[in-house]
Enzyme design. Sequence first.
Site, PDB file in Angstrom:
ATOM      1  N   SER A 259      15.202  20.526 -16.807  1.00 28.88           N
ATOM      2  CA  SER A 259      13.779  21.537 -17.901  1.00 28.88           C
ATOM      3  C   SER A 259      14.736  22.662 -18.289  1.00 28.88           C
ATOM      4  CB  SER A 259      13.469  21.775 -15.780  1.00 28.88           C
ATOM      5  OG  SER A 259      12.507  23.438 -16.408  1.00 28.88           O
TER       6      SER A 259
ATOM      7  N   GLU B 230      10.026   7.782 -17.662  1.00 21.81           N
ATOM      8  CA  GLU B 230       8.645   7.860 -17.392  1.00 21.81           C
ATOM      9  C   GLU B 230       7.922   7.945 -19.358  1.00 21.81           C
ATOM     10  OE1 GLU B 230       9.014  12.208 -16.549  1.00 21.81           O
ATOM     11  OE2 GLU B 230       9.537  12.002 -14.767  1.00 21.81           O
TER      12      GLU B 230
ATOM     13  N   LYS C 229      16.228  21.164 -11.797  1.00 21.69           N
ATOM     14  CA  LYS C 229      15.185  19.635 -11.678  1.00 21.69           C
ATOM     15  C   LYS C 229      16.555  18.368 -13.141  1.00 21.69           C
ATOM     16  CE  LYS C 229      11.040  20.083 -11.556  1.00 21.69           C
ATOM     17  NZ  LYS C 229      10.377  18.590 -10.938  1.00 21.69           N
TER      18      LYS C 229
ATOM     19  N   HIS D  31       0.559  -1.132  -0.050  1.00 22.22           N
ATOM     20  CA  HIS D  31      -0.390  -0.178  -0.115  1.00 22.22           C
ATOM     21  C   HIS D  31       0.187   1.503  -0.332  1.00 22.22           C
ATOM     22  CE1 HIS D  31      -3.504  -2.767   0.852  1.00 22.22           C
ATOM     23  NE2 HIS D  31      -1.945  -3.355   2.324  1.00 22.22           N
TER      24      HIS D  31
END
Length: 465
Positions: A284, A297, A290, A163
């Site tokens: 970025s 992804e 970043k 979980h």
Amino acid sequence: MTAQFSNKGEAWSARFSEPVSDLVKRYTASVFFDNRLAMVDIAGSLAHAEMLAAQGIISVLDRADIERGMAQIKSEIEAGSFEWLLDLEDVHLNIEKRLTELVGDAGKRLHTGRSRNDQVATDIRLYVRSAIDDIVLLLQSLRGALLDLAEQHADTIMPGFTHMQVAQPITFGHHMLAYVEMFGRDVERMQDARKRVNRLPLGAAALAGTTFPIDRLRVAKTLGFDDVCHNSLDAVSDRDFAIEFCAAGALVMMHVSRMSEELVIWMSPRVGFIDIADRFCTGSSIMPQKKNPDVPELARGKTGRVYGDLMSLLTLMKGQPLAYNKDNQEDKEPLFDTVDTVVDTLRIFADMAGAITVKPEAMRAAALQGYATATDLADYLVKKGLPFRDAHEAVARAVRACDDAKCDLSEMSLERLRDFSPLVADDVFAVLTLGGSVAARDHVGGTAPRQVREAIARVRAQLAS
Ligand code: ARG
């Protein structure tokens, strides 16, 4: 060089009284995507010609001409000088027309006892077979890279989650081995699908077979097929083998996507379990701080398109009456897309697995935060004679006390722990440590470093055989 052919005089056009409109021509043509089948199409034609000659259906001279012409066509395709013509609809007619241009009548005899229907079905099977072989090798190399990572971190402790909450301590090696298992089943699925792919449609001709005295087993043997398709209608029409392959590909991507999801979470600065080498990440354009895990992804995103490919093929097939229908021309782009996506993804992941830096301190700190050894304490009490449910209850109370005191179970004093059960003695601290917890799960499939090393050796032996 190939001349532009008019519609008139094509393989099927004598029957027609008006030319096909340009739009219809573009709509029905497949040459701009099916030309990737060129090499398997030529291999199929050569095997067919060899059999026709052996059976006395064409002459030995014709066969030699066909071979010479095909060799020339191959080199034109490899050199990029072959001119693919929309007017000639698909890869098969383009190659046949060029062959006839190069060797004359022998080229026109090649199609004896054959149809584009069994020809294309054969091409796709050859194509899928070789894609499966490539993908199996890539899966094994990814598994090899994950095994290396698992070996380096057989003792590295991290929290295991259920979980998405810290559950029990595990080793990072054990976690990597979970993916080794998943990709191992993917290998099995690919290999199993290959058995049903590797059967020869040629000889089915358009749908009913042919009146020529062909030798299908001979062609099957030449092309490395295990058997022939045993029903001509089925041979030219069903694409279940490609669907099965795409389903196996979708499962590969599902596993890649799960792994990607974890890599993204682990790399997030809040978690900080791993770093991935810069060459797999991008920055970025606006936020200078970043470093984004683009590869995982994108892999997660591309999983969707592979699922879509599978859905396209399933839907393509479901409404088709026997035997061949032109619908089937639509099988290629989803199939090619699945092959390209799975192959590229696996290639990158095999490389990226070796470019993951693990941060054991962050993993250990996280494992210490969620009472990961609570089950160990319960098991300890059970071993001292307490029924499991009572032990569960006693530990739950201890965890609540830890919560209030803002400390870990292992940081409680012996006296305090004895408040929850008088069965606790000073040997309890051995089970409350993270190292003690993982080492105690010492059975096949368990997370103990000893078991992780044995599992690695087991898989390595399989890979070597
Ligand atoms: N381009 C076609 C395909 O991909 C080849 C078979 C065409 N057969 C036909 N009867 N029109 O399926």
